[in-house]
Write an enzyme that holds these catalytic residues in place. Structure first.
Site, PDB file in Angstrom:
ATOM      1  N   ASP A 106     -40.342  18.774  24.223  1.00 52.39           N
ATOM      2  CA  ASP A 106     -41.711  18.283  24.455  1.00 52.39           C
ATOM      3  C   ASP A 106     -42.501  18.116  23.165  1.00 52.39           C
ATOM      4  O   ASP A 106     -43.719  18.090  23.182  1.00 52.39           O
ATOM      5  CB  ASP A 106     -42.453  19.227  25.409  1.00 52.39           C
ATOM      6  N   GLU A 107     -41.810  18.023  22.045  1.00 51.52           N
ATOM      7  CA  GLU A 107     -42.502  18.007  20.779  1.00 51.52           C
ATOM      8  C   GLU A 107     -41.824  17.069  19.797  1.00 51.52           C
ATOM      9  O   GLU A 107     -40.597  16.974  19.788  1.00 51.52           O
ATOM     10  CB  GLU A 107     -42.451  19.442  20.218  1.00 51.52           C
TER      11      GLU A 107
HETATM   12 MG   LIG Z   1     -45.507  22.213  24.045  1.00 52.06          MG
END
Ligand SMILES: [Mg+2]
Length: 399
Positions: A106-107
């Site tokens: 998620d990054e």
């Molecule tokens: Mg995050």
């Protein structure tokens, strides 16, 4: 000081990612304290912001989280779903720039230097699309380096949208705690604190020798970071979801292992030139079988290192086929796909023109690209493997 056009870099980091995906999928959960984690003897791997306000954090044993917040809704978690959302999120960014470095599920970073409009404008467009298409909150940090953008997105969470303007990097970092600098975890942070180096500006002013006592060889780099200098590039990877595939439906259902193997090899022969044309290598072969009764079987096999040669993959086909095929069933359709892709930076440079170690992978690669060229210029039938012309031995598969 060198003066070049400042880069436009964005760091994005989804907020409470797993919990947010669950909330996006189930509107009833949106306002509730929820967490993703193991219910019995498990730990919390993601907690919604409502849950965090009640004192739930990650990683925390689920039992403890439920004691602190009895109304906490604990969801077991669906990694397949999270991967899917992650893929969608990075696909949205790909519509704006090919320069993307994904760091975790998620990054990641993306670079917009080549785009003319202000960085906030493009980032806002990315943000709106993620919001409307996925419905999950994401934090953005914008600036000229990985260093400041990562701090900016994390410092103003959730849903941060913070720009560190070019030229103000040092000022931005100056008052921050030493823990914000890359490589400074809790332990190193405490060691720096003991020397009175609590803030970034302390590190900036400290003698190098003093820093070396705590971080050794990293001292000089750390000082550069403290000055706001960070030239680390955004390293784009290949689209992770990308794979190469083909399928074939037989005119009549097939029960012969030899026949299916032959067809799969022919399909592979069609796929590999595409990989080479795109300068890609693959590590993983996946086969799919659909039986007469429409049930399916699937399996994968990986090579120890990536390849762009058919001949490296041929030996995987037969054993994989034998492993996944429930032999009593006849086959209606087969599929083959290649995934785990890597780039070949310059295929031609890897081609020695006068290589004479016969059978070496260089020679085989040279042969393969020569055949690709013949197919392109003279047609697909100009040169074919003998096995495609001679009929296969029609040995029936144990029947
Ligand atoms: Mg995050």
């Amino acid at each position: 000081m060198h003066s070049k056009t400042p880069r436009k870099i964005v760091h994005l980091d989804a907020d409470a990612f797993f919990a947010s995906v669950e909330q996006a999928l189930n509107p009833e959960l949106r306002t509730k304290p929820i967490a993703v984690g193991g219910r019995q003897r498990g730990i919390i791997s993601s907690a919604s912001y409502t849950a965090r306000k009640r004192g739930v954090y990650t990683p925390m044993p689920t039992s403890q989280a439920l004691k602190i917040c009895p109304e906490l809704i604990v969801i077991p978690g669906d990694h397949h779903r999270y991967q899917q959302f992650s893929r969608y999120m990075f696909q949205i960014i790909r519509d704006f720039t090919p320069y993307i470095e994904q760091c975790s599920i998620d990054e990641g970073y993306f670079e917009l230097t080549a785009r003319r409009e202000p960085i906030q404008q493009t980032t806002q467009a990315v943000r709106s699309r993620i919001q409307s298409e996925l419905g999950i909150p994401v934090s953005f940090g914008m600036g000229t380096s990985k260093l400041v953008t990562q701090i900016a997105s994390k410092m103003y969470k959730p849903e941060s949208f913070h720009l560190v303007p070019p030229g103000s990097e040092a000022m931005f970092l100056y008052p921050l705690s030493n823990r914000w600098l890359p490589g400074i975890g809790e332990k190193t942070g405490l060691a720096l604190d003991r020397l009175g180096l609590f803030k970034v500006f302390h590190i900036l002013e400290a003698p190098l020798e003093l820093l070396q006592q705590v971080v050794g060889n990293y001292a000089a780099q750390l000082k550069q970071f403290a000055k706001g200098i960070d030239d680390r590039p955004v390293i784009s990877q290949l689209e992770p979801a990308k794979s190469y595939g083909k399928q074939h439906t037989f005119l009549t259902d097939i029960g012969s292992l030899d026949e299916v193997e032959l067809r799969l090899k022919q399909m592979l022969d069609r796929l590999m030139p595409k990989l080479r044309a795109d300068s890609r290598k693959t590590k993983t072969l996946t086969l799919k079988l659909r039986y007469s009764d429409m049930n399916e079987a699937q399996g994968s096999e990986s090579l120890p290192s990536p390849t762009c040669l058919e001949s490296d993959i041929y030996p995987l086909i037969r054993p994989l086929l034998e492993r996944i095929w429930e032999k009593k069933l006849r086959i209606r359709m087969i599929g083959i796909s290649l995934s785990n892709l890597y780039s070949i930076d310059s295929l031609t440079e890897e081609l020695p023109l006068f290589a004479n170690q016969s059978g070496s992978s260089q020679t085989r690669l040279r042969l393969a690209t020569t055949i690709d060229l013949l197919h392109k210029t003279l047609g697909a039938n100009s040169i074919r493997p003998a096995r495609d012309i001679l009929p296969p031995s029609r040995k029936m598969n144990g029947k």
